[in-house]
Design an enzyme around this catalytic site. Structure first.
Site, PDB file in Angstrom:
ATOM      1  N   LYS A   1      65.840  10.912  36.137  1.00  0.00           N
ATOM      2  CA  LYS A   1      65.872  12.579  35.337  1.00  0.00           C
ATOM      3  C   LYS A   1      67.568  12.263  35.594  1.00  0.00           C
ATOM      4  CE  LYS A   1      67.393  15.895  35.686  1.00  0.00           C
ATOM      5  NZ  LYS A   1      69.231  16.084  34.565  1.00  0.00           N
TER       6      LYS A   1
ATOM      7  N   GLY B   1      74.803  14.429  43.449  1.00  0.00           N
ATOM      8  CA  GLY B   1      75.275  15.723  42.810  1.00  0.00           C
ATOM      9  C   GLY B   1      75.698  16.511  43.676  1.00  0.00           C
ATOM     10  N   SER B   2      75.680  18.404  43.122  1.00  0.00           N
ATOM     11  CA  SER B   2      76.241  19.029  44.072  1.00  0.00           C
ATOM     12  C   SER B   2      76.396  19.418  45.115  1.00  0.00           C
ATOM     13  CB  SER B   2      76.872  19.558  43.409  1.00  0.00           C
ATOM     14  OG  SER B   2      75.532  20.430  42.778  1.00  0.00           O
ATOM     15  N   THR B   3      76.335  19.985  46.095  1.00  0.00           N
ATOM     16  CA  THR B   3      75.997  20.624  47.257  1.00  0.00           C
ATOM     17  C   THR B   3      75.266  21.555  47.300  1.00  0.00           C
ATOM     18  OG1 THR B   3      77.448  19.085  49.159  1.00  0.00           O
ATOM     19  CG2 THR B   3      76.926  21.695  49.781  1.00  0.00           C
ATOM     20  N   GLU B   4      75.481  22.103  46.326  1.00  0.00           N
ATOM     21  CA  GLU B   4      74.640  23.633  45.754  1.00  0.00           C
ATOM     22  C   GLU B   4      73.361  22.870  45.310  1.00  0.00           C
ATOM     23  OE1 GLU B   4      76.603  25.705  43.107  1.00  0.00           O
ATOM     24  OE2 GLU B   4      74.881  27.523  42.664  1.00  0.00           O
TER      25      GLU B   4
ATOM     26  N   GLY C   1      72.246  20.507  45.888  1.00  0.00           N
ATOM     27  CA  GLY C   1      71.095  19.051  47.108  1.00  0.00           C
ATOM     28  C   GLY C   1      70.526  20.346  47.246  1.00  0.00           C
TER      29      GLY C   1
ATOM     30  N   GLU D   1      73.582  12.317  48.280  1.00  0.00           N
ATOM     31  CA  GLU D   1      74.885  12.268  47.794  1.00  0.00           C
ATOM     32  C   GLU D   1      75.698  13.203  47.916  1.00  0.00           C
ATOM     33  OE1 GLU D   1      75.828   9.389  49.840  1.00  0.00           O
ATOM     34  OE2 GLU D   1      74.267   8.183  49.423  1.00  0.00           O
TER      35      GLU D   1
ATOM     36  N   CYS E   1      82.893  12.123  43.274  1.00  0.00           N
ATOM     37  CA  CYS E   1      82.878  12.118  44.495  1.00  0.00           C
ATOM     38  C   CYS E   1      83.960  12.233  45.189  1.00  0.00           C
ATOM     39  CB  CYS E   1      81.523  12.086  44.720  1.00  0.00           C
ATOM     40  SG  CYS E   1      80.831  10.680  45.265  1.00  0.00           S
TER      41      CYS E   1
ATOM     42  N   GLU F   1      85.942  21.758  46.323  1.00  0.00           N
ATOM     43  CA  GLU F   1      86.194  20.336  45.408  1.00  0.00           C
ATOM     44  C   GLU F   1      86.387  21.043  44.035  1.00  0.00           C
ATOM     45  OE1 GLU F   1      82.017  18.209  44.644  1.00  0.00           O
ATOM     46  OE2 GLU F   1      83.341  16.777  44.657  1.00  0.00           O
TER      47      GLU F   1
HETATM   48  P1  NAP Z   1      74.238  18.593  39.672  1.00  0.00           P
HETATM   49  O1  NAP Z   1      74.857  19.435  39.008  1.00  0.00           O
HETATM   50  O2  NAP Z   1      73.712  19.246  41.296  1.00  0.00           O
HETATM   51  O3  NAP Z   1      73.711  17.127  38.789  1.00  0.00           O
HETATM   52  C1  NAP Z   1      72.930  16.269  39.404  1.00  0.00           C
HETATM   53  C2  NAP Z   1      72.081  16.467  39.076  1.00  0.00           C
HETATM   54  O4  NAP Z   1      70.892  17.257  39.502  1.00  0.00           O
HETATM   55  C3  NAP Z   1      71.850  16.318  36.986  1.00  0.00           C
HETATM   56  O5  NAP Z   1      70.766  15.335  36.741  1.00  0.00           O
HETATM   57  C4  NAP Z   1      70.848  17.981  37.155  1.00  0.00           C
HETATM   58  O6  NAP Z   1      70.523  18.358  35.901  1.00  0.00           O
HETATM   59  C5  NAP Z   1      70.392  17.951  37.885  1.00  0.00           C
HETATM   60  N1  NAP Z   1      70.274  19.422  38.434  1.00  0.00           N
HETATM   61  C6  NAP Z   1      70.434  20.095  38.658  1.00  0.00           C
HETATM   62  N2  NAP Z   1      70.287  21.999  39.355  1.00  0.00           N
HETATM   63  C7  NAP Z   1      69.338  21.103  39.458  1.00  0.00           C
HETATM   64  C8  NAP Z   1      67.471  21.236  40.144  1.00  0.00           C
HETATM   65  N3  NAP Z   1      67.497  23.118  40.808  1.00  0.00           N
HETATM   66  N4  NAP Z   1      67.118  20.802  40.573  1.00  0.00           N
HETATM   67  C9  NAP Z   1      66.785  20.123  40.332  1.00  0.00           C
HETATM   68  N5  NAP Z   1      67.883  18.903  39.765  1.00  0.00           N
HETATM   69  C10 NAP Z   1      69.246  19.771  39.380  1.00  0.00           C
HETATM   70  O7  NAP Z   1      76.482  18.579  39.721  1.00  0.00           O
HETATM   71  P2  NAP Z   1      76.793  17.440  38.219  1.00  0.00           P
HETATM   72  O8  NAP Z   1      77.834  18.736  38.637  1.00  0.00           O
HETATM   73  O9  NAP Z   1      76.349  16.639  37.388  1.00  0.00           O
HETATM   74  O10 NAP Z   1      77.741  16.155  39.455  1.00  0.00           O
HETATM   75  C11 NAP Z   1      78.972  16.564  40.319  1.00  0.00           C
HETATM   76  C12 NAP Z   1      78.750  17.040  41.681  1.00  0.00           C
HETATM   77  O11 NAP Z   1      77.618  15.769  41.467  1.00  0.00           O
HETATM   78  C13 NAP Z   1      79.801  17.060  42.276  1.00  0.00           C
HETATM   79  O12 NAP Z   1      79.865  18.091  42.880  1.00  0.00           O
HETATM   80  C14 NAP Z   1      80.073  15.671  43.103  1.00  0.00           C
HETATM   81  O13 NAP Z   1      81.229  16.187  44.335  1.00  0.00           O
HETATM   82  C15 NAP Z   1      79.234  15.249  42.944  1.00  0.00           C
HETATM   83  N6  NAP Z   1      78.192  13.954  43.297  1.00  0.00           N
HETATM   84  C16 NAP Z   1      78.906  13.394  44.679  1.00  0.00           C
HETATM   85  C17 NAP Z   1      77.983  11.895  44.764  1.00  0.00           C
HETATM   86  C18 NAP Z   1      78.167  11.237  45.906  1.00  0.00           C
HETATM   87  O14 NAP Z   1      77.752  10.323  45.788  1.00  0.00           O
HETATM   88  N7  NAP Z   1      77.763  11.603  46.928  1.00  0.00           N
HETATM   89  C19 NAP Z   1      78.166  10.845  43.310  1.00  0.00           C
HETATM   90  C20 NAP Z   1      78.646  12.034  42.601  1.00  0.00           C
HETATM   91  C21 NAP Z   1      79.063  12.964  42.414  1.00  0.00           C
HETATM   92  P3  NAP Z   1      71.534  18.566  34.465  1.00  0.00           P
HETATM   93  O15 NAP Z   1      72.645  18.845  35.019  1.00  0.00           O
HETATM   94  O16 NAP Z   1      71.114  17.655  33.357  1.00  0.00           O
HETATM   95  O17 NAP Z   1      70.962  19.818  34.286  1.00  0.00           O
END
Ligand code: NAP
Ligand code: MG
Length: 486
Positions: free
Chosen positions: A183, A236-239, A241, A258, A292, A389
């Site tokens: 996804k 993705g985000s910690t929230e 996660g 991650e 990230c 962040e």
């Molecule tokens: P995000 O909002 O957490 O989204 C990541 C993915 O999760 C997207 O595909 C999103 O879908 C999906 N998602 C959102 N809510 C969900 C839920 N309730 N259940 C399952 N999946 C869900 O993060 P982002 O805004 O895309 O990316 C930025 C964040 O990612 C930053 O906080 C960054 O630090 C973190 N990040 C971490 C790493 C690492 O390796 N540690 C690498 C890159 C980024 P949609 O957005 O399509 O709705």
């Protein structure tokens, strides 16, 4: 714009069981070019029914398709071919990534796409080398272990490195013999969908890799809750996660997470200043800060502080911002309007809490979700811009007195993803590396990755590792087999 896309992406549809398909609901969304604010193409918006269809296909492919019976080395050959095809399509994939994400064409051509190809080839090499052990047990028995695939893996990826984050999950999952439902982030679905097509062209059997674009809270949540999914690999985000942990607990999902970071980049007064200036600038402005591991907290030792800040500002002024398709551009737009608004809100908070704005802090005139590269000096560790962040081109510069002082401040964070140290003193470098709470520490460099290097977080930056042997084993489970010899 649309006409320049290959027909299979006009509109982009879901890839399930080896076929392009519309969402069951017929819903679509528009993916936008953040540099121009123009629509690129319509994309099918998958929901729970589509996730279920994809998971069922993946389970069938696992249980009864050719994938499960294939010699592991043959799986490796297919992965290798996927890597080769990604490389052969670098121009198209890099352009798609830049259109959808806003990262520079130089980066998508030289970094994201080649690293994705390398990731498939790296894990291709592992496919036939996943061994169990023979265990010396007390009973008169033979005991050995098998490293088996988990089954169906759900991969959920962010928008900052779309094809690369997909590769980091899909390649090891497939090498270990799993099947996958991916996804991708709604903001950047195109390269993941094209990857599914490339994998099929490379000989991956139907159902082994399915890609369902859609909303995280709908399609993502459905994947996390699906009882036939054995593991979720999430970046993705910690929230989010935390939400995945909660929802995944109903079916006891295996998880690798991650998550976010607020990585400290520490410059001691005895550093090679030229290198450290470049490292600090790339550390925060690479991919417009949407990284990230961005070095968003720059700690500079007091004696060097003023001179370093001047150099940093001069280096930042040289970064060319603009059309990400122009090979000379170093800074593209933020990925979306919402992301730009969030970054600018943090800038206001930084000013309100008393940090000194050195440069940037505003959006340039014209179209596109750009933010000028921004440096704050005089930041204290208790300020919001030093704690949260931002995920944009905003650097917080903090002074420090000595090693003890900087270690305490650097580790005072809920995150622990990455860190860097700049010094010519080899002892100080290694001592500091040991005491920093982070999954990766760079010494006299920043932001290096390799398919062979385990990558991941500590504290609330998540757990589990991606890449390397350790990353591969996260996609396996161990079975012990007993044979009576008495
Ligand atoms: P995000 O909002 O957490 O989204 C990541 C993915 O999760 C997207 O595909 C999103 O879908 C999906 N998602 C959102 N809510 C969900 C839920 N309730 N259940 C399952 N999946 C869900 O993060 P982002 O805004 O895309 O990316 C930025 C964040 O990612 C930053 O906080 C960054 O630090 C973190 N990040 C971490 C790493 C690492 O390796 N540690 C690498 C890159 C980024 P949609 O957005 O399509 O709705
Ligand atoms: Mg987009």
């Amino acid at each position: 714009m649309t006409t320049e896309l290959r027909p299979t992406l006009r509109p982009a549809r879901l890839f399930i069981d080896g076929q392009w398909t519309d969402a069951a609901s017929g819903a679509t969304f528009t993916t936008v070019n953040p540099a121009t604010e123009e629509a690129i193409t319509e994309v099918a918006e998958g929901g729970a029914a589509d996730i279920d269809r994809a998971v069922q296909a993946a389970r069938r492919a696992f249980d009864s398709g050719p994938w499960g019976r294939m010699p592991a080395s043959e799986r490796g050959r297919i992965l290798w071919r996927i890597g080769d095809r990604i490389e052969a399509e670098v121009a198209e994939l890099a352009r798609l990534e830049t259109l959808d994400q806003g990262k520079t064409i130089t980066d998508s051509t030289k970094v994201d796409v080649p690293m994705a190809a390398d990731c498939f080839r790296y894990f291709a090499g592992w496919a036939g080398k996943i061994d169990g052990e023979t265990i010396a047990v007390r009973a008169p028995c033979l005991n050995y272990t098998l490293r088996e695939p988990i089954g169906v893996v759900g991969a959920i990826t962010p928008w900052n490195f779309p094809i690369l984050m997909a590769a980091w999950k899909v390649a090891p999952a497939l090498a270990a013999g799993n099947t996958v439902v991916l996804k991708p982030a709604q903001l950047t679905p195109l390269t993941a969908l094209r990857l599914a097509e490339i994998a099929a062209e490379a000989g991956l059997p139907p159902g082994v890799l399915n890609v369902v674009s859609g909303r995280g809270t709908v399609a993502g949540a459905a994947l996390v809750q699906h009882p036939l999914v054995g593991k979720i690999a999430f970046t993705g985000s910690t929230e989010v996660g935390r939400d995945i942990m909660r929802r995944g607990s109903d079916t006891l999902k295996r998880l690798t997470l991650e998550l976010g970071g607020k990585s400290p980049n520490i410059v001691f007064a005895d550093a090679d200043v030229d290198m450290a200036v470049r490292g600090a600038t790339n550390g925060i402005f690479y991919n417009k800060g949407e990284v990230c591991t961005a070095g968003s907290r720059l700690f500079v030792e007091e004696a060097l502080h003023d001179a370093f800040l001047d150099r940093l500002q001069a280096q930042t002024a040289k970064l060319q911002q603009g059309d990400p398709l122009d090979p000379k551009t170093r800074l593209g737009p933020q990925v979306s309007e919402a992301q730009r608004a969030q970054v600018l809100a943090y800038v206001e908070k930084g000013k309100a809490e008393g940090a000194r704005l050195v440069c940037g802090g505003e959006r340039p005139p014209g179209r596109g979700y750009f933010v000028r590269p921004t440096i704050f000096d005089g930041v204290r560790s208790d300020m919001t811009i030093a704690r949260e962040e931002i995920f944009g081109p905003v650097l917080a510069v903090i002074r420090f007195k000595d090693v003890a002082d900087v270690l305490a401040a650097a580790n005072d964070s809920i995150y622990g993803l990455a860190a860097a140290v700049w010094t010519r003193d080899i002892k100080k470098a290694h001592q500091t590396a040991r005491r920093l709470q982070a999954g990766t520490v760079w010494i006299n460099t920043y932001g290096l990755y390799d398919s062979a290097m385990p990558f991941g977080g500590t504290k609330q930056s998540g757990y589990g590792r991606e890449l390397g042997r350790q990353g591969l084993l996260e996609y396996t489970q161990t079975k012990s087999v007993w044979v009576d010899l008495a």
